[in-house]
Design a protein around this motif. Structure first.
Motif, short mmCIF file in Angstrom:
data_model
loop_
_atom_site.label_atom_id
_atom_site.label_comp_id
_atom_site.label_asym_id
_atom_site.label_seq_id
_atom_site.Cartn_x
_atom_site.Cartn_y
_atom_site.Cartn_z
N ARG A 27 0.77 -1.11 -0.01
CA ARG A 27 -0.03 0.04 0.12
C ARG A 27 0.68 1.30 0.12
O ARG A 27 0.80 2.20 1.09
CB ARG A 27 -0.98 0.11 1.12
CG ARG A 27 -1.98 -1.14 1.04
CD ARG A 27 -2.54 -1.59 2.33
NE ARG A 27 -3.46 -2.60 2.28
CZ ARG A 27 -3.08 -3.86 2.14
NH1 ARG A 27 -1.86 -4.26 2.07
NH2 ARG A 27 -3.97 -4.82 1.94
N PRO A 28 1.50 1.61 -1.05
CA PRO A 28 2.55 2.62 -1.20
C PRO A 28 1.97 3.95 -0.92
O PRO A 28 2.59 5.09 -0.54
CB PRO A 28 3.47 2.34 -2.44
CG PRO A 28 2.41 1.61 -3.28
CD PRO A 28 1.78 0.54 -2.42
N GLU A 29 0.50 3.94 -1.25
CA GLU A 29 -0.11 5.24 -1.35
C GLU A 29 -0.40 5.84 0.13
O GLU A 29 -0.50 6.81 0.25
CB GLU A 29 -1.61 5.04 -2.11
CG GLU A 29 -2.59 4.12 -1.43
CD GLU A 29 -2.35 2.81 -1.30
OE1 GLU A 29 -3.24 2.01 -0.79
OE2 GLU A 29 -1.35 2.29 -2.01
N LEU A 30 -0.21 4.90 1.09
CA LEU A 30 -0.37 5.36 2.40
C LEU A 30 0.95 6.09 3.05
O LEU A 30 0.83 6.93 4.09
CB LEU A 30 -0.48 4.15 3.38
CG LEU A 30 -1.95 3.66 3.44
CD1 LEU A 30 -1.92 2.34 4.38
CD2 LEU A 30 -3.21 4.35 3.44
N GLY A 31 1.97 6.04 2.15
CA GLY A 31 3.24 6.65 2.71
C GLY A 31 3.69 6.30 4.15
O GLY A 31 4.39 7.21 5.07
N ARG A 55 0.95 9.27 7.18
CA ARG A 55 1.06 10.55 6.78
C ARG A 55 -0.39 10.95 6.77
O ARG A 55 -0.87 12.14 6.92
CB ARG A 55 1.80 10.87 5.40
CG ARG A 55 3.10 10.23 5.48
CD ARG A 55 3.90 11.44 5.66
NE ARG A 55 5.35 11.13 5.39
CZ ARG A 55 6.33 10.62 6.10
NH1 ARG A 55 5.85 10.72 7.40
NH2 ARG A 55 7.38 10.53 5.93
N ASP A 56 -1.58 10.10 6.47
CA ASP A 56 -3.01 10.36 6.35
C ASP A 56 -3.68 10.11 7.57
O ASP A 56 -3.70 8.95 7.94
CB ASP A 56 -3.41 9.30 5.05
CG ASP A 56 -4.72 9.62 5.16
OD1 ASP A 56 -5.59 10.69 5.60
OD2 ASP A 56 -5.31 8.96 3.99
N THR A 63 -6.31 1.41 9.04
CA THR A 63 -5.08 0.66 9.15
C THR A 63 -4.94 -0.34 10.30
O THR A 63 -4.57 -1.38 10.14
CB THR A 63 -3.74 1.58 9.05
OG1 THR A 63 -4.01 2.12 7.77
CG2 THR A 63 -2.60 0.94 9.04
#
Length: 167
Positions: A27-31, A55-56, A63
């Motif tokens: 899940r790279p979009e989560l950073g 970051r979100d 998560t």
């Protein structure tokens, strides 16, 4: 290098850390960033934990729920919102200072720790040079802690100041 965890503690982490790392990598979009926090265990006040920084803010609860469902020991999981480098440096410094009174016959003592907005790292001094303990401190968060090889003994400094008639 961190002190090696005993088998019962290592088994709990070894079972879940690869699962969490794989989940985050997918899940790279989560950073997200995964950090192993062994301080509670090493200081005798708790257990090792797997910490995931996000970051979100809106993704924290989701998560935590999703990871807890795939972990063997979800009670060891912490999912936190990343609050920036300044806050993280303060957390790292707090962790270093908790080890100030670490027990052990060959462990040096943390005598000084400082961070500032202009410094990219937490600067640490020990009462004597101990390369193993220095590596352990720097391993708390690689690249964020720098241990000076020059000893600093606060009591000696305080004694000099007290003896100074102008001080």
């Amino acid at each position: 290098m961190m002190r090696q965890l005993p088998p019962y503690e290592a088994r709990a982490i070894d079972a879940d850390l690869p699962v969490v790392a794989a989940w985050v990598a997918a899940r790279p979009e989560l950073g997200a960033e995964v950090v192993l926090d062994c301080l509670g265990f090493l200081s005798g006040n708790g257990v090792s934990r797997i910490v995931v920084y996000l970051r979100d803010r809106d993704a924290v609860r989701r998560t935590k729920d999703e990871l807890a469902a795939v972990m063997r020991s979800p009670e060891r999981l912490r999912v936190w919102e990343w609050t920036g480098d300044a806050d993280e440096k303060r957390r790292v410094q707090h962790t270093v200072m908790q080890l100030r009174n670490a027990e052990g016959p060959v462990i040096a003592r943390v005598t000084f720790s400082v961070t500032s907005e202009s410094s990219p790292v937490v600067e640490v001094s020990l009462d004597r040079w101990d390369p193993v303990f220095a590596a352990e401190l720097e391993g708390i968060r690689p690249g964020w802690v720098r241990v000076s090889p020059e000893p600093f003994v606060g009591n000696r400094h305080d004694a000099r100041v007290a003896d100074d008639p102008l001080g």
